[in-house]
Design an enzyme around this catalytic site. Structure first.
Site, mmCIF file in Angstrom:
data_model
loop_
_atom_site.group_PDB
_atom_site.id
_atom_site.type_symbol
_atom_site.label_atom_id
_atom_site.label_comp_id
_atom_site.label_asym_id
_atom_site.label_seq_id
_atom_site.Cartn_x
_atom_site.Cartn_y
_atom_site.Cartn_z
ATOM 1 C CG HIS A 1 -0.461 0.048 2.541
ATOM 2 N ND1 HIS A 1 -1.237 0.347 3.623
ATOM 3 C CD2 HIS A 1 0.785 -0.179 3.027
ATOM 4 C CE1 HIS A 1 -0.503 0.307 4.713
ATOM 5 N NE2 HIS A 1 0.711 -0.010 4.387
ATOM 6 C CD GLU A 2 -0.658 5.311 1.744
ATOM 7 O OE1 GLU A 2 -0.374 6.245 0.980
ATOM 8 O OE2 GLU A 2 -1.784 5.151 2.239
ATOM 9 N N GLY A 3 1.806 2.974 -2.533
ATOM 10 C CA GLY A 3 2.842 2.851 -3.567
ATOM 11 C C GLY A 3 3.637 1.590 -3.340
ATOM 12 C CD GLN B 1 7.298 4.107 -2.394
ATOM 13 O OE1 GLN B 1 8.039 5.078 -2.291
ATOM 14 N NE2 GLN B 1 5.986 4.194 -2.281
#
Lengths: 621, 621
Positions: A468-470, A475
């Site tokens: 999650h969150e990229g 990244q």
């Protein structure tokens, strides 16, 4: 060492967080106020979070047809967290905050993640409100952000859709002006008023009854004159979509907005927090059919524009930076929780005997497993991964404080460094503190594989953080594809300067001199690999090995962190008479002997622009 | 490539399994009989195993106070497996077997593990019966082994106790002669009769109703003249302890033996198979209180000695070798199952766009994620890990066949090679096919973290394999502490010869020449590290880094396997016109470029006899 002693060392001995109190914003603070915040959070985490971590795994949230049902413990933990004031701790006094440095806030919140990462549904609320403080109108701040900081309402981030996860340019949620009401849509005091239709997936804390209301921040596209959605991310705008509609005083109007829970995701771990598919504007709660509202003209969920149309993603990035530190910290604390459990087990479990020159003497009593070299190796790896990651997260938090309160040069440097470090702060703990959790299971042997011990849950919970969150892959593309290139590599250069400063300092310390040399060499390798990766100027060449690059980069950063931490510890205690110093120096030694050499293998494929994977024929899998 | 095409290539193109049919034992076999076995297993696995893999995860076994309740699907799968005749496939015709080579048996059983590793409770039954064939009396074979091979009864291995997992020398289960009955205890036709008392932990398939009876093979100690247990492993004997007592005709006597389920372990994964704490001789089913038996004189569970007193562990080792190949194979097939799921997802999920010279064009339709370089990297890693591991397991199985049917020189070589390779065959897939399962989750993104997709279960199931049948640490001590030393390093030398033979062969193949060179160098590194590790002659020096040693050793073995497989593929198809050849050559290339270089970091600490972990003070954690 307890989490508290580790935090105290990092905050005060290493990062000199107290020096922030010389800045105007933090002038009322001192060691006592910082300690009091940590004490409070530690106590609440111990009393309201830790005892219920297994419970929330077993009593998964469910939807009873009307509302989401969570265990009472979740409500109690939430209420205690809100009562602590931590939601607004970093905010202005005027907003009811305590103007706490972010570094201290992050450190204090670590106790909650360590005790029960899944029980807290409030972690995104702060980021949501912070975004509104940066990009919202005065009334949006007053009505929405303020009530979030007060814990009266919760907040979410609604980005992904079922068909658009990593690829946000493909979202199809539409927002059209809410015409036909008595209040013209452009002049709604809460912000230009739109009607939203679409489905949002993976929404953490997307529905629950923990708070009176939920403030969704939703990415959607405003159609062009032909009614078409603009392709790409440029067409994306940001909207406030409250679950229940409110007036300009922040009072509920009694009208339910058309935001409906379409499903709860059933996850591998992190089960205490709901994760939802939400339908916006599908008519389940038709706003127009409900009496009393000033809204009208067409179906859809009511949303208020935040910032400029088409600039939604930029606004969201404001929130993502801290969200990424948040994810890194969650991964770190899950790792720490596993480490503490494994350490406790290893200190108490008798099994086997020490190896002597003549093999093992079965007549001797069994030894505690902490005495076995391989168990020590597994514990030391966990300690080095998790305490190193913790130091990195706090270092990044310290940069956030610089960015907010430093002089212009400090602000510029902090911004640059954060750009380069954030992909690591997010990805590295999510990979290596997960590995720490696996080692914690291994230390427990068969017992670790049972649900009678907490370590299997930490491992399951932590597996989320690479996603999650990229994702890891996102990244890595961000790091090698943007961050090390931007401003002509200024961020990378600045980081190199910082690393070399530590190298020079450590070169003069006998216990660290060889490590310093190794780090200097590896930093050079990373620089060369960066050059080589981009030497053809072709993105596909460079980015084919973005993940191995990020892994090498991450290990280099962590080696630097450990060298710096160990140098600090040895400055204070050159004779290593304290066990904590022995711990820091031992972790650094572990990291330089066992971990840093791994970078060579990762960098080799980057440097040679290896196309083995990229050119592998899809039909040959 | 499907599992079947991969198996066919490895069995026939690579291992020339058909050449075994020239041996007397296998003379009735041919390609058609081998294919028929694979066809049958593939079909049963598809129909009776795969559809229920999630069901058995959700409907965990429970004890209703009287018996263990399992889903009906488990019974159906068991019955279908028994009906296939696979339990006795490798046995003599006289025993109802089909004299199938072990290599083919293992390959055929792979379909079951791939479809649902947890549903099968029969995997230890074959090993149990094999042990009795090697060490039991004629009547023990007739009564116990034969009924196990027929699937009428199931078998277990009862080694560990709650206080003695890896350290078997500390078991406290006692066995005393069962005197006082009308049949003198030494002269019981089923074997010298003892009474056992003790608790056994981690017993897979330790209780269930799938079969009429369960044959426990139990390690216990016979007290000395003073009533004391002999410390160490030398005092350990092996006993047959049936759940229900039987007569010499193999008929149930109606008397329940005193073996009681004390608890079912609730596990992270692999939930379809019960894992039990069993109490032996605690009086729940007092044999003496039940009418009709010829047993008497003192409480305890009835057990029949197998082999000589005090030689129990040696007997058990017979079973452990194949059990370790079995664990390696289970880990491999879980990895494969995840790989196939990830491949399917990647081929069908549209997301994002290819990177072009000008970035991404959002107006283009989305691409399938299999086209992204990083997804390809994750898929290729999975393929290289899992197909490589599969090749290794089949290679080991082929050695087992050599050991059983080769000429004396082949037998000796096979034995030596197996000694050295088995710790790798067990440990390597359990580490790297677990990593493959994590990558399978990652390919799925958020969906992989939900229980709507199968990959999270594979990952949970696979985490067991580093723990049971000898932990990673135990395997590593076995490898570096015994296997590479025994017979003055003869096993290691023989393996090196085999590896160098492949190196020489591959040196002449342009696509592989550089790989061959790299493998030759790494093999030398491993040899030197082995020397250096033992150069002080102090076990604690050498074994402090036994696990990194095993990791490097394992990667070297797998690189050899891939080089050999790729050489074979290129021999058959030098132009790489088949996608399967491209697949094999691509995997080899991946392994040599991305994986083999990792050995350097692992070997460095072995070579320098790094004491960072071993000397880290326990109180500094």
């Amino acid at each position: 060492m307890t989490l508290r002693t580790t935090l105290d060392f990092l905050l005060h001995d290493w990062l000199d967080t107290l020096s922030l109190t010389s800045r105007e914003r933090f002038t009322d603070h001192n060691r006592e106020t910082f300690d009091a915040v940590l004490d409070t959070c530690e106590r609440i985490a111990r009393e309201k979070y830790a005892p219920f971590n297994r419970l929330i795994d077993v009593q998964e949230p469910h939807f009873d047809g009307d509302k989401v049902v969570l265990p009472q413990a979740t409500q109690d933990a939430h209420d205690a967290f809100v009562a602590s004031g931590m939601l607004s701790a970093a905010q202005d006094y005027a907003l009811g905050g305590m103007q706490l440095p972010y570094t201290v806030e992050l450190a204090a919140n670590a106790f909650f993640s360590c005790a029960s990462v899944g029980i807290s549904a409030a972690l995104l609320t702060g980021g949501n409100a912070n975004l509104l403080m940066a990009h919202g109108t005065e009334l949006q701040k007053e009505v929405f952000a303020k009530n979030e900081f007060a814990g009266r309402w919760a907040g979410t981030m609604c980005l992904s859709e079922p068909q658009a996860g990593s690829s946000l340019s493909d979202i199809t949620t539409r927002a059209v002006p809410d015409t036909g009401s008595s209040t013209p849509w452009e002049q709604d005091p809460l912000g230009a008023r739109y009607r939203l239709k679409g489905n949002k997936m993976w929404i953490s804390a997307g529905d629950h009854e923990l708070t009176e209301n939920i403030v969704h921040l939703v990415l959607a596209k405003i159609p062009d004159a032909d009614g078409k959605l603009v392709p790409g991310t440029k067409g994306i705008s940001l909207f406030i979509v409250p679950k229940k509609l409110v007036d300009t005083q922040g009072q509920l109007t009694g009208v339910r907005n058309d935001v409906a829970l379409a499903g709860l995701n059933h996850k591998l771990g992190w089960r205490g927090t709901t994760n939802c598919l939400l339908n916006f504007g599908e008519g389940k709660f038709s706003v127009d059919a409900q009496a009393g509202g000033p809204w009208g003209g067409g179906a859809g969920a009511i949303g208020y524009l935040v910032g400029q149309p088409g600039k939604g993603l930029q606004c969201m990035f404001h929130m993502m930076n801290e969200a990424r530190i948040g994810v890194g910290m969650a991964a770190t604390m899950l790792g720490m929780a596993g480490y503490y459990a494994a350490l406790d087990y290893a200190q108490n479990r008798p099994q086997g005997r020490p190896i002597t020159g003549n093999g093992k003497d079965p007549a001797q009593p069994q030894t505690r497993i902490i005495e076995h070299a391989d168990v020590k190796r597994m514990l030391l790896a966990q300690k080095a991964y998790c305490e190193g990651a913790l130091a990195l997260e706090l270092y990044c938090a310290r940069l956030v404080d610089e960015q907010h309160t430093g002089n212009p040069a400090e602000v510029a440097d902090a911004r640059l460094l954060l750009e380069v470090l954030l992909p690591i702060a997010k990805s590295w703990p999510s990979e290596w503190c997960l590995e720490a959790n696996s080692l914690a299971i291994q230390v427990h042997g068969g017992y670790g594989y049972t649900r009678d011990f907490p370590v299997e849950q930490y491992w399951r919970d932590n597996r989320l953080n690479m996603i999650h969150e990229g994702t890891h892959g996102i990244q890595a593309m961000d790091l090698l594809g943007r961050k090390v290139l931007m401003d002509e590599g200024k961020g990378l250069k600045l980081l190199s300067h910082r690393i070399m400063a530590t190298v020079h300092r450590a070169s003069g310390i006998p216990a660290l001199a060889l490590h310093a040399k190794a780090l200097g060499r590896t930093l050079q390798d990373v620089g060369e690999a960066t050059q080589q990766a981009w030497s053809t100027g072709v993105p596909t060449d460079a980015l084919a090995n973005a993940v191995p690059y990020m892994q090498a980069f991450g290990h280099t950063v962590l080696a630097w962190i450990w060298l710096d931490v160990a140098a600090c510890a040895l400055d204070n205690d050159p004779a290593q008479s304290e066990v904590s110093t022995q711990g820091h120096v031992g972790c650094a030694r572990y990291f330089f002997h066992y971990e840093l050499p791994k970078t060579k293998a990762w960098l080799a494929v980057v440097q040679s622009r290896d196309m083995t994977c990229a050119t592998f024929p899809s039909e040959a899998f």
